[in-house]
Write a protein that holds these residues in place. Sequence first.
Motif, PDB file in Angstrom:
ATOM      1  N   MET A   1       6.998 -16.606 -31.632  1.00 32.90           N
ATOM      2  CA  MET A   1       6.521 -16.443 -30.755  1.00 32.90           C
ATOM      3  C   MET A   1       8.413 -16.745 -30.184  1.00 32.90           C
ATOM      4  O   MET A   1       9.039 -17.863 -30.809  1.00 32.90           O
ATOM      5  CB  MET A   1       5.896 -17.543 -30.493  1.00 32.90           C
ATOM      6  CG  MET A   1       5.137 -18.087 -29.613  1.00 32.90           C
ATOM      7  SD  MET A   1       3.667 -19.112 -29.634  1.00 32.90           S
ATOM      8  CE  MET A   1       4.167 -20.804 -30.691  1.00 32.90           C
ATOM      9  N   GLN A   3       9.607 -18.461 -26.043  1.00 33.23           N
ATOM     10  CA  GLN A   3       9.535 -18.995 -25.254  1.00 33.23           C
ATOM     11  C   GLN A   3      10.743 -18.712 -24.399  1.00 33.23           C
ATOM     12  O   GLN A   3      11.877 -18.980 -24.879  1.00 33.23           O
ATOM     13  CB  GLN A   3       9.622 -20.823 -25.575  1.00 33.23           C
ATOM     14  CG  GLN A   3       8.292 -21.145 -26.159  1.00 33.23           C
ATOM     15  CD  GLN A   3       8.379 -22.233 -26.220  1.00 33.23           C
ATOM     16  OE1 GLN A   3       9.088 -23.249 -25.605  1.00 33.23           O
ATOM     17  NE2 GLN A   3       7.384 -23.098 -27.415  1.00 33.23           N
ATOM     18  N   TYR A  13       5.682 -16.245 -24.735  1.00 40.47           N
ATOM     19  CA  TYR A  13       5.400 -15.070 -25.501  1.00 40.47           C
ATOM     20  C   TYR A  13       4.773 -14.552 -26.850  1.00 40.47           C
ATOM     21  O   TYR A  13       5.538 -14.837 -27.172  1.00 40.47           O
ATOM     22  CB  TYR A  13       6.112 -14.400 -24.911  1.00 40.47           C
ATOM     23  CG  TYR A  13       7.278 -13.669 -23.597  1.00 40.47           C
ATOM     24  CD1 TYR A  13       6.397 -12.515 -22.625  1.00 40.47           C
ATOM     25  CD2 TYR A  13       7.999 -14.601 -22.748  1.00 40.47           C
ATOM     26  CE1 TYR A  13       6.761 -12.362 -21.714  1.00 40.47           C
ATOM     27  CE2 TYR A  13       8.083 -14.369 -21.790  1.00 40.47           C
ATOM     28  CZ  TYR A  13       7.462 -13.248 -20.984  1.00 40.47           C
ATOM     29  OH  TYR A  13       8.123 -13.420 -20.145  1.00 40.47           O
ATOM     30  N   VAL A  14       4.024 -14.055 -27.084  1.00 41.02           N
ATOM     31  CA  VAL A  14       3.117 -13.871 -28.401  1.00 41.02           C
ATOM     32  C   VAL A  14       2.521 -12.312 -28.685  1.00 41.02           C
ATOM     33  O   VAL A  14       2.941 -11.126 -27.959  1.00 41.02           O
ATOM     34  CB  VAL A  14       2.053 -14.303 -28.833  1.00 41.02           C
ATOM     35  CG1 VAL A  14       2.265 -15.564 -28.592  1.00 41.02           C
ATOM     36  CG2 VAL A  14       1.180 -14.711 -27.883  1.00 41.02           C
ATOM     37  N   ARG A  15       3.043 -12.137 -29.916  1.00 35.53           N
ATOM     38  CA  ARG A  15       2.486 -10.849 -30.920  1.00 35.53           C
ATOM     39  C   ARG A  15       1.501 -10.453 -29.986  1.00 35.53           C
ATOM     40  O   ARG A  15       0.319 -11.006 -30.597  1.00 35.53           O
ATOM     41  CB  ARG A  15       3.579 -10.292 -31.847  1.00 35.53           C
ATOM     42  CG  ARG A  15       5.390  -9.584 -32.055  1.00 35.53           C
ATOM     43  CD  ARG A  15       5.208  -9.965 -32.994  1.00 35.53           C
ATOM     44  NE  ARG A  15       5.078  -8.092 -33.782  1.00 35.53           N
ATOM     45  CZ  ARG A  15       6.351  -7.648 -33.668  1.00 35.53           C
ATOM     46  NH1 ARG A  15       7.184  -8.346 -34.309  1.00 35.53           N
ATOM     47  NH2 ARG A  15       6.091  -6.122 -34.088  1.00 35.53           N
ATOM     48  N   SER A  18      -1.414 -11.953 -33.056  1.00 32.42           N
ATOM     49  CA  SER A  18      -0.786 -13.315 -34.141  1.00 32.42           C
ATOM     50  C   SER A  18      -1.600 -14.927 -33.997  1.00 32.42           C
ATOM     51  O   SER A  18      -2.220 -14.599 -32.432  1.00 32.42           O
ATOM     52  CB  SER A  18       0.764 -13.261 -33.443  1.00 32.42           C
ATOM     53  OG  SER A  18       0.557 -14.377 -32.335  1.00 32.42           O
ATOM     54  N   VAL A  20      -1.802 -18.362 -32.432  1.00 30.85           N
ATOM     55  CA  VAL A  20      -0.644 -18.759 -31.400  1.00 30.85           C
ATOM     56  C   VAL A  20      -1.044 -19.992 -31.715  1.00 30.85           C
ATOM     57  O   VAL A  20      -2.075 -20.869 -31.765  1.00 30.85           O
ATOM     58  CB  VAL A  20      -1.285 -18.639 -29.627  1.00 30.85           C
ATOM     59  CG1 VAL A  20      -0.431 -19.298 -28.833  1.00 30.85           C
ATOM     60  CG2 VAL A  20      -0.477 -16.960 -29.940  1.00 30.85           C
ATOM     61  N   VAL A 103       0.935 -18.172 -21.895  1.00 31.41           N
ATOM     62  CA  VAL A 103       0.529 -17.668 -22.598  1.00 31.41           C
ATOM     63  C   VAL A 103       1.108 -15.667 -22.379  1.00 31.41           C
ATOM     64  O   VAL A 103      -0.523 -15.801 -21.714  1.00 31.41           O
ATOM     65  CB  VAL A 103      -0.221 -17.711 -23.673  1.00 31.41           C
ATOM     66  CG1 VAL A 103      -0.091 -17.013 -25.345  1.00 31.41           C
ATOM     67  CG2 VAL A 103       0.162 -19.914 -24.298  1.00 31.41           C
ATOM     68  N   LEU A 186      11.212 -11.030 -29.946  1.00 35.14           N
ATOM     69  CA  LEU A 186      10.118  -9.871 -30.794  1.00 35.14           C
ATOM     70  C   LEU A 186      10.148  -8.740 -30.810  1.00 35.14           C
ATOM     71  O   LEU A 186       9.139  -8.158 -32.176  1.00 35.14           O
ATOM     72  CB  LEU A 186       8.892 -10.460 -30.190  1.00 35.14           C
ATOM     73  CG  LEU A 186       8.297 -11.904 -29.631  1.00 35.14           C
ATOM     74  CD1 LEU A 186       7.577 -11.336 -28.610  1.00 35.14           C
ATOM     75  CD2 LEU A 186       7.976 -13.307 -31.322  1.00 35.14           C
TER      76      LEU A 186
END
Length: 714
Positions: A1, A3, A13-15, A18, A20, A103, A186
Motif C-alpha cells: 500500500m 500513500q 493507493y493499493v493493488r 489486495s 486493505v 482509496v 507498487l
Amino acid sequence: MFQQSESFENIVYVRANSTVHLDCPILPAQDALIWRGPPNSMIYGINGKLNGILKKQNRISTTQNPETKKYKLTIKTFSEEDEGHFQCDTVMNGKTLKDESTVVLAESPSGIYLKSTNGTGILVCDEGLTVEVHCTINEGKPNATLTILYREDVVAVRNSSHLSYSFIPTKADNNQWFTCVADNGLYEIETAMNLSVHASSDFVVSPEVKIIADPSSNVEENTNVSFHCTIETNTFPTSLVWKFRRNIIKEVLSDELHLPNVQRYHYGVYSCEVQNRIGTGEDSLSLIIRYKPSVAEKYTDYKLEAELGNPTKIRMVVNSFPEPEVSWILSAGGKLGYWIVKTNGDRSYSIKTTILPKEESHIGKYKIRIRNDVGSTDVIINLVSRIVTIKPFGGVCNSTEEVKLMCVNKAEYLQAGWSVAWVHKLNGIFMRSPFTTRQGNLSTLEIHFCDYTDTGAYSCKWTKGKIVYEYTVKLIVHEPTEVLVAWLFNGKIIQHPNTLPISRQYVNLTIYKKFVSVEGFKASLLLNFVSGTSSGLYTCLIRNSFGITETLFKDSQINNAIDNLKLKLITNDTISTKSDGNSIEGKYSNGYAYGVAGALAVLLLIAIIVVLINQVRLMWRVSQDNNATFNVSSQQIVTTAPTHQEEESLQPISIYEEIQSIHSQVNDTENTSGHVDTSGSETSSERPYLELESPNTYEDLEKPEIEMELYKTC
C-alpha cells in the motif's frame, strides 16, 4: 500500500485484489465510532459491528485493537467497485471528529521509452558532441519516479513522466548500455538500449531497430510469445543477432524470435542487435512472466510436530509473480498467526507464521491458500503430537522380510497409569490390534514376515485417564513386480490363445476377516464354440517370483454360462424381416457370455480376476412369405467342442502374457509422517507405490463363480 497526501486529503493507493487496512486514529469516548464508505458514504459499521444490509460483508470486517481501543476497517480482494471516499467519525464533547481517506487502485506506468536527440529507437551519437538521452513514460497511479542508469550506475533521477541526461561521448562509450527504470512504489518497469558512438566524420546511417512483442511483453506462464525485430537502414549488408539477458541466442538468426509455452525462467530483457559497416542498432524489451504461486520444496502436504501451549513455527519458500498473499482456509481450532511475506529476490518469497494448539483437539489438519492474480495453490499442514512419535517415520518393508515400529512417549513425567494400544487400518477399515511389547515409555511392534496383509496405517495411542496422545504412520510393503499369465486346456498350454487385453478392476479381498476393496486385474480368454457343449478343463496359470498358482474352469461352469446365454437370447431377442420373393438366407448374431471367476489369483502384487468368454454363433431359422412380415419365435443354437486337430495344437510351451506392474495408492485418511508429493499424473503407469493388495500364496482362495453378462453383435 502506497500513500500520497494532496490538498490535505489522504489518498491511499493499493493493488487490485489486495487486502486493505484503514486505521482510525480517533479514540472514541462514550459515543459510537462509525465507518462510512462508497457508494454515497453509506454506513459500513458501528464500532465492531457491520451494517446488516452491506452486500460485501464476506470481504469487510471492522475490529478494535484491545490495547489502543482504536478501530480498523479491513477490505479483502479490493477491486474497482470498492474505490472511493472512506471516513471514520464520532461525536466527542458535542463536536464531530472524523478522519478521511480516499482509496484508489494503483496503475502501473506504461509505454517506457528511451531515445536520443539524434534519433528514436536507437541511441546514436557522435564522438565529442553533446547528446541528450530522454526517457519517457505514460504515468500510472501514483506518479512514478524515473531513474536513468549508465553502465548500471545511476546518472539521473526525477519524479516525472520525462527525464533527460546530457553527456559528451567518447569512443570508450560505444556499445555501452543505458537503462531507464520507472517505479511508483507498487509497480516497476524498465527498458534498456545500447549506445552507438561514431567518429564525427561518419555519416550516421547505422540500422534503426524496433522490437514488437506479440501478443504482449507481459503474459502469463504457458503463453506463446513472438518478438518481431523491425529494421530501417540504407547501408547493407547487415547481420542480426538476438540476445537474452545480454547473452547471444546462437540458434536464432532471423528477424523473428518465437518462444512457445513460455515458462517463468524466460523472463528478462530480450534484445535485437543489427550491425552494418557503419555501426550497430539495437532495441530491447523486458518480457514479464506472471505465474501462480508454487512451493519451492514441491510439497503441498506438510507434517509438523506440535506441543500444546507452545507455538509451532511454519516457514516455507514460495515462487510467485506477482507477489503472493496467504490466507487460512481450514483450521483444527488452534490460534492462527498472521502470515508474514518477505521477498528473497528473483521472485522468491519466504512466508512464515505460527499455530498455537491449546488443547488436544487442535492437533490435526490445517490448510492455507497461497494466491496471486494468476491463480492459487493450497497447502495442507498436519500438526502431530510432539509427545508421542513412531520411528521410523515412514515404514518400508520388502516382502518376506521384517520391520520394527517403535512408539515413544516423551511425556515429562511418565509415571504409572499409562496404557498403550496399537491399531492397524487399511483404507480406513479396522484390521486388527497387533501384539506389541513395552519397556517403560517405549512400545515396539515387530512384523517378522512382511506381506500384503501388513500394508496400511498403524496408530499408537498412549492413554492416562482423559489424557490421550496418538501418532500414526503408514507401512508400505514392496512386492514382486513381474506377473505372468498363461492359459491351459486339459493341462496343456495353449500356444496362441485368443485373449482380450488385460484390464484394471477393483476387487474385494478378505484380510483379517474384513472385506477390503483393492485394485486388481482381469485376464480374459475368448473361446469359439460351434456346436454341442464344452468338454474339457480350462486353467488360468499365474506366475510371479514366489511361485505359480492357478484358477480352474470346469465343464459345468462353462456349460451353465452357455445355457444362461441361450435363455437370455430366447427370452429377449426377436428378428423381423420382409420377403422379396427370393430365398432368404439365415441371419446370424454373435453372443458373448462372460463367466467371471470369483477366485482371486494367489499373488503378492496383483489380484487377478479370471474371465472366461464364450463366443456362440446363433443361426436364425426364418420362413418366407411374399410381402409378409415375420416375427421369429424360436431359435436354434449350434455349438461344437474343440476338434481333435485343435486339441493336438494345445502343446505345453512357455508362453505367458505379461501384466505390467502398476502401483496403487492407499486411501487411509489418518495423519502420517513425511511429505506427500501430489504432482504425479493420473495417466502415468509409475504411480507412487503405496498399496496394491492380493491374497498371499497360502490362503484366501475362493471357489470360482460364473456371472453372466450378455453382449450381442449382428
